[in-house]
Design a protein around this motif. Structure first.
Motif, PDB file in Angstrom:
ATOM      1  N   MET A  50       0.837  -1.203   0.000  1.00 47.40           N
ATOM      2  CA  MET A  50       0.000   0.000   0.000  1.00 47.40           C
ATOM      3  C   MET A  50       0.870   1.249   0.000  1.00 47.40           C
ATOM      4  O   MET A  50       1.887   1.314   0.688  1.00 47.40           O
ATOM      5  CB  MET A  50      -0.901   0.036   1.236  1.00 47.40           C
ATOM      6  CG  MET A  50      -1.979  -1.007   1.258  1.00 47.40           C
ATOM      7  SD  MET A  50      -2.973  -0.905   2.770  1.00 47.40           S
ATOM      8  CE  MET A  50      -3.897   0.603   2.476  1.00 47.40           C
ATOM      9  N   LYS A  51       0.479   2.195  -0.793  1.00 41.27           N
ATOM     10  CA  LYS A  51       1.104   3.513  -0.759  1.00 41.27           C
ATOM     11  C   LYS A  51      -0.018   4.517  -0.527  1.00 41.27           C
ATOM     12  O   LYS A  51      -0.924   4.660  -1.367  1.00 41.27           O
ATOM     13  CB  LYS A  51       1.848   3.813  -2.054  1.00 41.27           C
ATOM     14  CG  LYS A  51       2.693   5.082  -1.963  1.00 41.27           C
ATOM     15  CD  LYS A  51       3.625   5.264  -3.147  1.00 41.27           C
ATOM     16  CE  LYS A  51       4.511   6.488  -2.935  1.00 41.27           C
ATOM     17  NZ  LYS A  51       5.434   6.716  -4.065  1.00 41.27           N
ATOM     18  N   ILE A  52       0.036   5.186   0.607  1.00 47.49           N
ATOM     19  CA  ILE A  52      -1.106   5.955   1.099  1.00 47.49           C
ATOM     20  C   ILE A  52      -0.810   7.449   1.089  1.00 47.49           C
ATOM     21  O   ILE A  52       0.256   7.881   1.538  1.00 47.49           O
ATOM     22  CB  ILE A  52      -1.460   5.516   2.540  1.00 47.49           C
ATOM     23  CG1 ILE A  52      -1.809   4.027   2.573  1.00 47.49           C
ATOM     24  CG2 ILE A  52      -2.601   6.347   3.103  1.00 47.49           C
ATOM     25  CD1 ILE A  52      -1.865   3.451   3.979  1.00 47.49           C
ATOM     26  N   LEU A  53      -1.776   8.213   0.611  1.00 49.57           N
ATOM     27  CA  LEU A  53      -1.734   9.670   0.730  1.00 49.57           C
ATOM     28  C   LEU A  53      -2.830  10.096   1.699  1.00 49.57           C
ATOM     29  O   LEU A  53      -4.001   9.752   1.506  1.00 49.57           O
ATOM     30  CB  LEU A  53      -1.956  10.349  -0.622  1.00 49.57           C
ATOM     31  CG  LEU A  53      -2.042  11.890  -0.579  1.00 49.57           C
ATOM     32  CD1 LEU A  53      -0.681  12.483  -0.197  1.00 49.57           C
ATOM     33  CD2 LEU A  53      -2.533  12.462  -1.901  1.00 49.57           C
ATOM     34  N   ILE A  54      -2.448  10.829   2.721  1.00 44.45           N
ATOM     35  CA  ILE A  54      -3.409  11.398   3.674  1.00 44.45           C
ATOM     36  C   ILE A  54      -3.560  12.879   3.368  1.00 44.45           C
ATOM     37  O   ILE A  54      -2.566  13.602   3.263  1.00 44.45           O
ATOM     38  CB  ILE A  54      -2.920  11.257   5.130  1.00 44.45           C
ATOM     39  CG1 ILE A  54      -2.510   9.816   5.456  1.00 44.45           C
ATOM     40  CG2 ILE A  54      -3.969  11.789   6.103  1.00 44.45           C
ATOM     41  CD1 ILE A  54      -3.624   8.866   5.683  1.00 44.45           C
TER      42      ILE A  54
END
Length: 342
Positions: free
Chosen positions: A1-5
């Motif tokens: 997973m590569k997550i942007l918040i």
């Protein structure tokens, strides 16, 4: 997973959002977490081990700027994020993940966000605490019915750097010869959160007489408040009261608040920072409520009045009397200091 918040814009909310990042890392240890937030948030994000990169949000809070958001989102496509979590409730805050073509975009139902988000959560009111609302987003929609669905909420825990802490103490001419009580008398939200200056001064006087020293924290905007508190302390005791408002960067405040034995604070961003570095907290509530944004620390004393009109969540008292704060005597806080010191 590569997550942007897409992170919040208030200091306290940003601190509380760490609970989401911890929850995500617990489930996906190898995930990359990047947080987009205003530039002033970077020092806080850099003290969160779960955050890989802090991305500056160049568009001002409240500014729509569709063209600018499209440009940012398009530039982020090359990062190939797999998931986005949008913490603010506005429609505009969900635009960048859409323009970045992030496949999974999660957030609470808000301002006409259908189409912008494709994983919309609709049962926000089932989660009373803001931190619960953040953490619930880390789990699959079908698993999160209400706050009882959550396991123990991980508390925010900011990294304290002892070398930086000692450097700040030396640079500011401070010492640790007496135990330290920190005071955070400001509140960016508005005057309905600010306990009277004279009450802080009375508590400071009592604390110094009992062998403590007092450090006053705040931003440039709080300097008039902290100066007023300091001047209300008699000259012979004033040498043990240090006014740090406007003298420190946010990252320095993180380390210095960790030096305090107890922090007395209005419901503010500094209160949440103090809690996240493990300090004992005395939280003073006026128009807001600890039932929504309590300090997440192991040792907390919460003080407030029980008048019928609070909490109203207003920036200014709608009745002009500020009884929720004026009717809260210093003796209540002094008793809380004694309890936490015992």
């Amino acid at each position: 997973m590569k997550i942007l918040i897409i992170g919040p814009s208030w200091v306290g909310d940003m601190v509380m959002s760490q609970s989401l990042y911890i929850s995500l890392k617990q489930q996906h240890p190898d995930a990359t977490i990047d947080v987009m937030a205003p530039a002033w948030c970077r020092p806080i994000l850099e003290r969160m081990p779960e955050v890989d990169n802090a991305i500056e949000m160049p568009i001002g809070h409240g500014e729509f700027n569709l063209k600018g958001r499209y440009k940012i989102g398009k530039a982020l496509r090359e990062e190939q994020y797999t998931h986005a979590f949008v913490l603010p409730n506005s429609a505009k805050s969900a635009l960048i993940p859409l323009f970045a073509r992030i496949p999974s975009r999660t957030g609470w139902k808000g301002e006409s966000r259908y189409g912008l988000l494709n994983d919309i959560r609709t049962n926000k009111k089932s989660f009373g605490l803001m931190v619960e609302r953040y953490c619930a987003l880390a789990y699959e929609k079908h698993a999160m019915h209400d706050s009882s669905s959550l396991s123990a909420i991980p508390h925010p825990k900011l990294t304290v750097k002892s070398e930086s802490q000692l450097h700040s103490i030396k640079t500011l001419g401070l010492n640790q010869q007496r135990p330290i009580i920190g005071m955070c008398p400001g509140a960016e939200f508005g005057p309905a959160k600010r306990w009277p200056d004279k009450y802080f001064a009375q508590v400071a006087t009592e604390a110094i007489q009992k062998g403590y020293q007092v450090w006053l924290f705040g931003s440039n905007k709080d300097q008039a408040v902290t100066e007023d508190i300091q001047q209300q302390i008699t000259p012979e005791l004033r040498q043990h009261c240090f006014n740090l408002a406007g003298q420190t960067q946010l990252v320095e405040a993180v380390d210095l608040l960790a030096s305090c034995e107890i922090v007395i604070s209005n419901d503010s961003g500094l209160m949440h920072i103090a809690a996240a570095v493990g300090t004992k907290i005395i939280a003073v509530y006026g128009s807001t409520s600890p039932d929504y944004t309590p300090p997440l620390s192991q040792q907390v004393e919460i003080v407030h009045t029980d008048i019928s009109c609070r909490p109203c969540f207003k920036r200014e008292c709608p009745y002009g009397h500020l009884k929720c704060l004026n009717d809260l005597p210093p003796s209540r806080v002094i008793e809380a200091v004694e309890k936490l010191s015992s």
